[in-house]
Design an enzyme around this catalytic site. Structure first.
Site, PDB file in Angstrom:
ATOM      1  N   GLU A 191     -31.999 -94.207  78.477  1.00 49.98           N
ATOM      2  CA  GLU A 191     -32.960 -93.751  77.467  1.00 49.98           C
ATOM      3  C   GLU A 191     -33.656 -94.902  76.749  1.00 49.98           C
ATOM      4  OE1 GLU A 191     -30.094 -92.314  78.087  1.00 49.98           O
ATOM      5  OE2 GLU A 191     -30.767 -90.327  78.712  1.00 49.98           O
ATOM      6  N   GLN A 216     -33.872 -85.610  78.357  1.00 46.46           N
ATOM      7  CA  GLN A 216     -33.423 -84.405  79.062  1.00 46.46           C
ATOM      8  C   GLN A 216     -32.955 -83.348  78.052  1.00 46.46           C
ATOM      9  OE1 GLN A 216     -30.371 -84.717  82.376  1.00 46.46           O
ATOM     10  NE2 GLN A 216     -32.302 -84.316  83.414  1.00 46.46           N
ATOM     11  N   PHE A 217     -32.259 -83.802  77.037  1.00 47.63           N
ATOM     12  CA  PHE A 217     -31.930 -82.993  75.866  1.00 47.63           C
ATOM     13  C   PHE A 217     -32.171 -83.896  74.661  1.00 47.63           C
ATOM     14  CE2 PHE A 217     -29.756 -80.715  79.129  1.00 47.63           C
ATOM     15  CZ  PHE A 217     -29.594 -79.414  78.687  1.00 47.63           C
ATOM     16  N   HIS A 264     -25.540 -80.694  73.432  1.00 49.06           N
ATOM     17  CA  HIS A 264     -26.751 -80.137  74.027  1.00 49.06           C
ATOM     18  C   HIS A 264     -27.396 -79.117  73.099  1.00 49.06           C
ATOM     19  CE1 HIS A 264     -24.687 -81.818  77.519  1.00 49.06           C
ATOM     20  NE2 HIS A 264     -25.839 -81.819  78.158  1.00 49.06           N
TER      21      HIS A 264
END
Ligand SMILES: Cc1ncc(C[n+]2csc(CCOP(=O)(O)OP(=O)(O)O)c2C)c(N)n1
Ligand SMILES: [Mg+2]
Lengths: 380, 348
Positions: free
Chosen positions: B87, B109-110, B154
């Site tokens: 990231e 992605q989350f 998440h």
């Protein structure tokens, strides 16, 4: 790499020009920029000791050959993220000692106008993105600049630096890996100066970071970081490889940090005799001798270069001291950008770049967004 | 984790409509919140060659939530760049590409994984213009929020982390049309913009969304309901909840959708607070130093004389979001909680 190899590469890439890699004037420039870095930092240290520098003071004494030799290879359109031991690269690319000293003193004439201190600056007009304190955060950023260059099919290069200590940080791995995957036109210059603050190499890594380059899928080379032409040649080879689509290079420069981490650091942790032995390999003294012994420079010529530098720094320091402190109202300005403005090009003093084709299309060739388009995009 | 695996927002989820958006000359088409995000991205990528996407599994796979489904075919893999699991490299590379004239749109992605790219975001991207006068026009898309047993990693709503980093813009659409208009504005903005897209709204909200170019200015709140007895200030997933609550209560209430958290539309907040005298701030994110705390402070500092009741907050408590459905429901604000909070304030 031998002189001959470097010449062959440079001649080939420069489109058949047959001048030698380094002219006599280029060599005088290399010496001059190293002297300029040393003199400006000595002046900065004095200002610090006189209480004119708020905060702390850092320099790159003993490492002048690395930032000067590497940045000297670059073309105007190339881009840099310059780190805290690399003042020479700022000077090569066109920053004046005045703006450097004013920046240290928090004056309005400093590169950041007082917003940030010490070497945490980069002149956007000269193609530089200023470093942040977190290390090695500029490695991913330089990788991203190279990504943009590759996406647009340009023959340009991004170059950045980091100390050996920073190679322990996870972001170093993230940047190397991403650069390797896409074979990006980026040149990583590693400066192993023996220490990260007080931590010696033995406690920093078990495997030499230069040797890791291969495992990321690209070249790693080791050079004598106190030999300015060796650094230059490795940087020419690396940047030409990058321009030709050959991907990144990690240039490992061995050197020694001859001062403390900062001016507050007495280096009591450095074993006796180490500094003395490195002193004998001082990059500036060595290059002076080299120019006299191998390139026919007279003592008088060399002294003239040194005298001109001393005078320039004295004059620039005077002007920096005359530069006013910023207005307090500046503190609340500039949080957000109103519009995008592209980076400008740096100065490229190497004679090779005096006459040549630009490395990117002037009017954009499909993928290259023009600056006007970018500005009107933001204004929309 | 794929949407299938998480069970997020199944296609057959009941759709909910927010009031009509301003009419648009290009006509409009029914879109889900997720389709509206894709539509904005696609439009901008067609319009401007400098726009590209970078993130994990966004290319051939089309993204964990399929926001970039079909993009690799249309734009080529190089403009829908599959990134390794890194990231900080994604965001750092976006900064570098942005200063070089590109317009990167990063996908976390989350949103939870922004913690792993946080350094580049807050130390490099956010401060770049202030320190160096250098603009970094880039977007970080953050699929956020809970309600589907995503568990502690998440389901988070990271906006308060981001709001503590001056220099970032932060937007959180609560409707499909806003999702499109705000994302378009974010991509065209000259600054790093964090775009919080609530996963629970992806396929749950559907409404007519303007086709073609559609821009919603950053920093402007929108009145969803207008009433005089109470103001519910919300954003993201709390907007629908607030609207449903005041409708079911038949309350004479204003619902203000903030849409942008930074810059914040302080004028709209104060106008509604002064007019109604009672303010509830509602969000799914945790409580301490959250948007609710900030709004409560602004209102008490600048509209104190107009208040008829203390400013109230409906938020998640200061807890991680637990996994098991009854635990998660106990933590995330529900419709019943919203109605009760409204009722209490109305009765005050
Ligand atoms: C991520 C991070 N942690 C800690 C620091 C504090 N710090 C500043 S310089 C430094 C040592 C850096 O060593 P090295 O990378 O070898 O560079 P050098 O200063 O020797 O050139 C440390 C620990 C930092 N700048 N960044
Ligand atoms: Mg070091």
């Amino acid at each position: 790499m031998s002189d001959g190899d470097a010449r062959a590469i440079a001649t080939d890439r420069a489109g058949g020009a047959s001048e030698p890699v380094l002219t006599r004037e280029d060599r005088a420039s290399l010496l001059r920029f190293m002297l300029l870095m040393r003199a400006a930092e000595e002046r900065g240290l004095r200002l610090y000791k006189q209480g004119k520098v708020p905060g702390s003071f850092y320099d790159g004494r003993g490492q002048e050959a690395i930032s000067v030799g590497s940045s000297f290879a670059l073309a105007p359109e190339d881009r840099m993220c310059i780190l805290h031991r690399d003042l020479g690269a700022h000077f090569v690319r066109g920053v004046s000692p005045e703006r450097y000293l004013a920046n240290y003193m928090g004056r309005s004439g400093g590169v950041t106008g007082g917003k940030d201190g010490n070497l945490h600056f980069g002149d956007p007009e000269l193609g530089c993105v200023g470093m942040v304190s977190m290390l090695p955060d500029m490695a991913p950023v330089a990788t991203g600049m190279a990504l943009a260059m590759k996406m647009r099919g340009e023959r340009r290069v991004a170059m950045t630096y980091f100390g050996e200590g920073s190679t322990a940080n996870g972001q170093w791995h993230e940047a190397m890996n991403m650069a390797g995957i896409h074979r990006l036109p980026v040149v990583f210059v590693l400066e192993n100066n023996g220490y990260a603050y007080s931590t010696p190499n033995e406690l920093e890594f078990a495997a030499d970071p230069v040797e890791r380059a291969e495992s990321y899928g690209f070249h790693g080379v080791k050079v004598d970081g106190n030999d300015v032409e060796a650094v230059f040649e490795a940087s020419v080879e690396a940047s030409e490889r990058a321009r030709g689509g050959g991907g990144p290079t990690l240039i490992g420069c061995r050197t020694m940090r001859m001062h403390g981490h900062g001016a507050h650091d007495d280096m009591s942790y450095v074993p006796d005799g180490v500094l003395e032995s490195w002193e004998r390999r001082d990059p500036i003294d060595r290059y002076r001798r080299h120019l006299a012994d191998h390139h026919g420079f007279s003592e008088q010529e060399l002294d003239e270069v040194a005298t001109a530098v001393t005078e320039q720094v004295a004059e620039d320091a005077r002007r920096a001291l005359d530069s006013p402190m910023p207005e307090p109202s500046l503190a609340s300005e500039g949080l957000y950008a109103e519009a995008f403005r592209p980076l400008g090009d740096g100065v490229a003093p190497w004679s090779r770049w005096a006459e040549r084709k630009p490395l990117r299309p002037v009017n954009g060739n499909g993928r290259s967004p023009s600056s006007e388009a970018s500005v009107s995009r933001s204004a929309a | 984790m794929s949407p299938e695996a998480t069970g997020i927002a199944p296609e057959e989820a009941p759709s909910q409509t927010t009031p009509a958006q301003p009419t648009h000359p290009g006509g409009s088409r029914e879109m889900t919140y997720l389709e509206a995000i894709s539509d904005a991205l696609r439009e901008e990528m067609r319009r401007d060659e400098a726009v590209f996407c970078i993130g994990e599994d966004i290319g051939a796979f089309g993204g964990a939530f399929k926001v970039t489904d079909g993009f690799a075919e249309e734009f080529g893999a190089a403009r829908v760049l599959d990134a390794p699991l890194a990231e900080n490299a994604i965001i750092g590379a976006a900064v570098g590409a942005a200063v070089e004239g590109m317009r990167p749109v990063c996908e976390m992605q989350f949103s939870d994984f922004i913690a792993c790219g946080f350094d580049q975001l807050v130390n490099v991207a956010a401060k770049l213009h202030y320190r160096q006068g250098l603009a970094a026009p880039m977007v970080v898309r953050l699929p956020s929020g809970g309600g589907f047993s995503g568990g502690p990693f998440h389901s988070q709503n990271p906006e308060a982390w981001l709001l503590q980093a001056p220099g970032l813009k932060v937007v959180a659409p609560g409707s499909p049309a806003d999702a499109k208009g705000l994302l378009t504005a974010a991509i065209r903005d000259a600054n790093p913009v964090c775009f919080l897209e609530h996963k629970g709204l992806y396929r749950y909200l559907r409404e007519p969304v303007p086709e073609g170019e559609y821009v919603v200015e950053l920093g402007k709140a929108q009145m969803i309901r207008e009433g005089d007895e109470l103001t519910v200030i919300a954003y993201g997933s709390a907007v629908g909840l607030a609207t449903q609550a005041v409708d079911e209560l038949e309350a004479d209430a204003t619902v203000l959708d903030l849409r942008s958290l930074a810059p914040l539309d302080t004028e709209a907040v104060l106008e509604a607070a002064r007019r109604t005298g009672k303010v509830l701030v509602a969000h799914e994110a945790t409580r301490t130093c959250g948007v609710g705390a900030e709004i409560a402070a602004i209102v008490s500092e600048l509209a104190f004389e107009h208040l008829d009741a203390p400013v109230r907050r409906l938020t998640a408590p200061n807890l991680p979001i637990p996994f098991s459905p009854p635990l998660e429901q106990a933590v995330l604000p529900q419709l019943a909680d919203m109605k009760e909070a409204c009722r209490e304030l109305l009765d005050y």
